[in-house]
Design a protein around this motif. Structure first.
Motif, short mmCIF file in Angstrom:
data_model
loop_
_atom_site.label_atom_id
_atom_site.label_comp_id
_atom_site.label_asym_id
_atom_site.label_seq_id
_atom_site.Cartn_x
_atom_site.Cartn_y
_atom_site.Cartn_z
N ALA A 91 0.87 -1.18 0.00
CA ALA A 91 0.00 0.00 0.00
C ALA A 91 0.91 1.22 0.00
O ALA A 91 1.49 1.58 1.03
N SER A 110 5.56 1.00 2.88
CA SER A 110 4.21 0.50 2.63
C SER A 110 3.36 0.58 3.88
O SER A 110 3.83 0.32 5.00
N GLN A 111 2.08 0.93 3.70
CA GLN A 111 1.19 1.22 4.82
C GLN A 111 0.46 -0.03 5.32
O GLN A 111 0.07 -0.90 4.54
N GLY A 147 -5.35 1.22 1.59
CA GLY A 147 -4.53 1.10 0.39
C GLY A 147 -4.11 -0.32 0.09
O GLY A 147 -3.59 -0.61 -0.99
N GLN A 148 -4.32 -1.23 1.06
CA GLN A 148 -4.02 -2.64 0.82
C GLN A 148 -5.15 -3.36 0.10
O GLN A 148 -5.03 -4.54 -0.21
N CYS A 149 -6.23 -2.66 -0.16
CA CYS A 149 -7.39 -3.23 -0.87
C CYS A 149 -7.36 -2.77 -2.32
O CYS A 149 -7.45 -1.57 -2.61
N THR A 150 -7.23 -3.72 -3.24
CA THR A 150 -7.21 -3.40 -4.67
C THR A 150 -8.47 -3.94 -5.32
O THR A 150 -8.69 -5.16 -5.35
N SER A 322 -2.26 -1.47 -7.79
CA SER A 322 -3.35 -0.73 -8.43
C SER A 322 -3.27 -0.82 -9.95
O SER A 322 -4.29 -0.73 -10.64
#
Length: 371
Positions: A91, A110-111, A147-150, A322
């Motif tokens: 993320a 990365s988050q 942000g880890q969800c695409t 992404s």
């Protein structure tokens, strides 16, 4: 309110995993709660259990996951409840030196979620969990950075799409993104487990020729052939360096090896094979994860200089989720990338320990937990 769900943890180094109740907080700023549909059993999870990553036990294992966003923090706009997503462990922060120079695929910060999930009851109640790769998806639900969800095509089979979250993306990206495999270039892959076979599939997508699979297991070589290998080498019977050179010379007279060689094993012996199996100005890509304490084998510096080219390691296939996940799911949906071939079996949440044993014996490309 926080929720109590089932999750699979590694409580101590080498101890069998356990299914316990865990507490998942409501999402805060920049966070999302995801209902997990499927999660692949990756070798990295075994590394965590064996203490090969760090010693921040207990771990909430699992990271190759697909699911549905259930709730998001007030400031989250990129994903919303109901979105079908593949989880990722890159993320991007947007602020580190890599991001600022436009190389988000190398993000150095990365988050992950800020809040911690905890053991709900019983032994260790209240203990904070360390989620594998910041995800922790051997669970009915997990908390991650948004942000880890695409988001990807919701028509994709979750068990297949979720594998992009780690192993398939790592191998495919190692060949294409890191190694530059493509038309007019030969590719050899040493080690044909899930990551190695994904590298072969990547080479096939990119148009490499020949694509040479190297392993000591006939079943793995057969799987590699199904996913795009044009040649196989059983390195228990022949010298893989000589075999790769012989094959490549037939396609490109004078070639001394492959243009791109991917080491998907990650031990000194296979890395040395990869080094000598590449052509002049060729590229070696290390994507197999070495154990702590392993060192680069002794190679004369003159050989390093004389061959030119590049010696690289590949983090997560140098991917940008992404950009890459939606594209690869579309290729899957179009029948051009057979993600289903990586799914050897579907199992329950209580079957992770047995899946580790099958992994040891090379019986599966991927066992996938279906929640």
């Amino acid at each position: 309110m926080s929720q109590i769900v089932k999750g699979v943890i590694a409580r101590a180094k080498g101890a069998p995993v356990e299914t316990v109740n865990i507490v998942v907080p409501d999402p805060g700023q920049g966070e999302a709660v995801v209902k997990i549909l499927t999660c692949g059993v990756c070798h990295t999870d075994l590394h965590y259990r064996e203490g090969g990553i760090n010693d921040e036990f207990p771990f909430l294992l699992g990271h190759e996951a697909a699911g549905i966003v259930e709730a998001v923090g007030d400031d989250v706009t990129d994903v919303a409840p109901g979105d079908f997503v593949v989880l990722n462990w890159r993320a991007v922060c947007g602020q580190c030196r890599a991001c600022k120079r436009g190389e988000q695929q190398y993000c150095f910060d990365s988050q992950n979620a800020t809040q911690k999930m905890t053991i709900a009851d019983g032994e260790g109640a209240g203990t904070e969990l360390s989620p594998a790769l910041g995800i922790g998806a051997f669970a009915e639900k997990t908390l991650v950075a948004a942000g880890q969800c695409t988001k990807v095509d919701p028509q994709a089979r979750p068990a297949a799409a979720g594998l992009l979250g780690c192993g398939v993306m790592a191998g495919l990206g190692a060949a294409i993104n890191t190694g530059g495999a493509g038309r007019g270039k030969s590719l050899a892959v040493i080690g044909c487990g899930g990551v190695g076979v994904a590298a072969i599939a990547g080479g096939a997508l990119a148009g490499s020729m020949p694509i040479i699979a190297v392993d000591i297991d006939a079943k793995k070589l057969e799987a590699a052939t199904k996913l795009g290998a044009t040649h196989t080498v059983d390195s228990s019977k022949v010298d893989p360096v000589a075999a790769i050179a012989e094959i490549c010379d037939k396609y490109y007279p004078g070639a001394e090896g492959a243009d791109v060689v991917v080491d998907a094993v990650g031990i000194p012996a296979t890395w040395k094979q990869a080094f000598y199996a590449r052509d002049l100005a060729g590229t070696v890509v290390l994507v197999g994860v070495p154990n702590p304490g392993m060192t680069v084998p002794e190679i004369p510096l003159g050989d390093v200089f004389g061959r030119g080219g590049a010696l690289k390691s590949s983090w997560y296939g140098d991917c940008l989720p992404s950009r890459d996940f939606p594209m690869l799911v579309d290729l899957y949906r179009d029948g051009r990338l057979d993600l289903d071939a990586f799914v050897t079996e579907e199992i329950g949440i209580d079957d992770v320990e047995a899946a580790f044993e099958k992994m040891h014996h090379g019986d599966v490309l991927r066992s996938v937990v279906v929640i």
